[in-house]
Design a protein around this motif. Sequence first.
Motif, PDB file in Angstrom:
ATOM      1  N   CYS A  49       0.851  -1.192   0.000  1.00 16.10           N
ATOM      2  CA  CYS A  49       0.000   0.000   0.000  1.00 16.10           C
ATOM      3  C   CYS A  49       0.882   1.236   0.000  1.00 16.10           C
ATOM      4  O   CYS A  49       1.762   1.374   0.853  1.00 16.10           O
ATOM      5  N   CYS A  92      -0.356   3.535   3.441  1.00 17.77           N
ATOM      6  CA  CYS A  92      -0.053   3.113   4.826  1.00 17.77           C
ATOM      7  C   CYS A  92       1.113   2.123   4.908  1.00 17.77           C
ATOM      8  O   CYS A  92       1.483   1.705   5.999  1.00 17.77           O
ATOM      9  N   SER A 130       1.376  -0.950   4.264  1.00 17.99           N
ATOM     10  CA  SER A 130       1.088  -2.353   4.574  1.00 17.99           C
ATOM     11  C   SER A 130       1.564  -3.238   3.431  1.00 17.99           C
ATOM     12  O   SER A 130       1.516  -2.838   2.271  1.00 17.99           O
ATOM     13  N   CYS A 148      -6.531  -1.724  -0.214  1.00 17.43           N
ATOM     14  CA  CYS A 148      -5.760  -2.051   0.988  1.00 17.43           C
ATOM     15  C   CYS A 148      -6.710  -2.415   2.134  1.00 17.43           C
ATOM     16  O   CYS A 148      -7.610  -1.631   2.465  1.00 17.43           O
ATOM     17  N   CYS A 194      -6.210   0.479   5.113  1.00 10.25           N
ATOM     18  CA  CYS A 194      -6.661   1.880   5.037  1.00 10.25           C
ATOM     19  C   CYS A 194      -7.625   2.128   3.875  1.00 10.25           C
ATOM     20  O   CYS A 194      -8.044   3.254   3.674  1.00 10.25           O
TER      21      CYS A 194
HETATM   22 ZN   LIG Z   1      -3.123   0.968   3.222  1.00 11.15          ZN
END
Ligand SMILES: [Zn+2]
Length: 136
Positions: free
Chosen positions: A32, A35, A37, A46, A49
């Motif tokens: 992502c 964020c 991730s 994602c 987020c």
């Molecule tokens: Zn994210």
Amino acid sequence: MTDSAYPQPTVTATNAPLIEGWRRGELMMQHCVRCHSVIFFPRHICPGCWSTELEWKRSSGHGRIVSYSHVYSQVAAPFAAEAPTILAEITLDDGGAMLARVISSEPATIASGMPVELVPMPEAARFPLPTFRPVK
Ligand SMILES: [Zn+2]
């Protein structure tokens, strides 16, 4: 293409970088942008987020087994012929976690915490999805 009789994954717009990367012997993981991730399995949004700003990065393919299972009951003949197969949750050294098969000539030695690495080409071409082996 592989010459195995394993069932093959359905390639979609969402998972194509993972599947096509693996066919080159690479592990591609979705990240992502917002964020940071690391996402597995591939998605179009994602789960952390809800951003749609996702990108693909190559993983080193090194990690450790978190937990695992020896699977004796199979629904597909190629797997049944090789039972028990080992399915494991693997945390990757460069981020993320995934479920994957672990190949070992000594399955009784598989343990949580064991370091693993991607099965390299050309052996990797036999497997339809990213597959790991213990680090020697
Ligand atoms: Zn994210």
